[in-house]
Design a protein around this motif. Structure first.
Motif, short mmCIF file in Angstrom:
data_model
loop_
_atom_site.label_atom_id
_atom_site.label_comp_id
_atom_site.label_asym_id
_atom_site.label_seq_id
_atom_site.Cartn_x
_atom_site.Cartn_y
_atom_site.Cartn_z
N ILE A 22 10.74 79.43 104.83
CA ILE A 22 9.69 79.41 105.84
C ILE A 22 9.98 80.43 106.94
N SER A 23 11.24 80.48 107.39
CA SER A 23 11.56 81.37 108.50
C SER A 23 11.49 82.84 108.09
N LYS A 24 11.82 83.17 106.83
CA LYS A 24 11.68 84.56 106.37
C LYS A 24 10.21 84.97 106.38
N LYS A 25 9.36 84.07 105.94
CA LYS A 25 7.92 84.33 105.93
C LYS A 25 7.42 84.52 107.36
N ALA A 26 7.80 83.62 108.25
CA ALA A 26 7.37 83.70 109.66
C ALA A 26 7.91 84.96 110.32
N GLY A 27 9.16 85.28 110.06
CA GLY A 27 9.77 86.46 110.65
C GLY A 27 9.04 87.73 110.30
N LYS A 85 -1.83 86.72 118.04
CA LYS A 85 -2.13 87.23 116.69
C LYS A 85 -1.45 86.39 115.61
N VAL A 86 -0.20 86.02 115.85
CA VAL A 86 0.55 85.22 114.88
C VAL A 86 -0.15 83.88 114.64
N MET A 87 -0.59 83.25 115.71
CA MET A 87 -1.22 81.93 115.59
C MET A 87 -2.52 81.98 114.79
N LYS A 88 -3.15 83.13 114.71
CA LYS A 88 -4.38 83.28 113.94
C LYS A 88 -4.14 83.76 112.51
N ASP A 89 -2.91 84.12 112.19
CA ASP A 89 -2.61 84.70 110.88
C ASP A 89 -2.69 83.62 109.79
N PRO A 90 -3.51 83.86 108.76
CA PRO A 90 -3.68 82.86 107.71
C PRO A 90 -2.41 82.59 106.89
N ARG A 91 -1.47 83.51 106.91
CA ARG A 91 -0.22 83.29 106.16
C ARG A 91 0.61 82.16 106.74
N LEU A 92 0.39 81.85 108.01
CA LEU A 92 1.14 80.76 108.64
C LEU A 92 0.27 79.53 108.88
N ASN A 93 -1.02 79.66 108.76
CA ASN A 93 -1.91 78.53 109.00
C ASN A 93 -1.80 77.44 107.95
N ASP A 94 -1.26 77.77 106.80
CA ASP A 94 -1.14 76.75 105.74
C ASP A 94 0.11 75.89 105.88
#
Length: 118
Positions: A22-27, A85-94
């Protein structure tokens, strides 16, 4: 002056690999939007003989460890832009808070102005 978001959380030791994914994806997302650094550090030498050791401070169970993380930005204003921008990114919204490999209620976080940069 640089600005830092800092995080301290408790992760079950058997969930570290899940947390790392998860953290690699978020980073990658944070860096893509302009964060200067994204670091996630897992505790492995926490029983220090002075001060208040992390296990005592965090009330860690024998099956848990501390994760200390930080994200560095150019400034507080830039941090606010990046995070929006991060909070709107669909890669993290799931990411469902209920399915996280740690208890989000035990996470501490805050924004910090850099005091010393040597």
């Amino acid at each position: 002056m640089a600005y830092v978001d800092g995080f301290l959380l408790i992760v079950p030791t058997d969930k570290i690999d899940d947390y790392k994914k998860i953290s690699k994806k978020a980073g990658k997302v944070w860096r893509e939007y302009g964060a200067l650094e994204y670091r996630e550090c897992v505790g492995d030498d926490l029983d220090m003989p002075f001060g208040r050791p992390f296990p005592k401070l965090l009330k860690l169970k024998p099956t848990e460890t501390a994760v200390f993380s930080w994200i560095v930005y150019k400034s507080k204003a830039q941090r606010n832009q990046v995070n929006a921008k991060v909070m709107k990114d669909p890669r993290l919204n799931d990411m469902d808070p209920k399915s996280m490999p740690f208890d989000m209620k035990k996470m501490s976080m805050g924004g910090f102005t850099v005091l010393v940069d040597v």
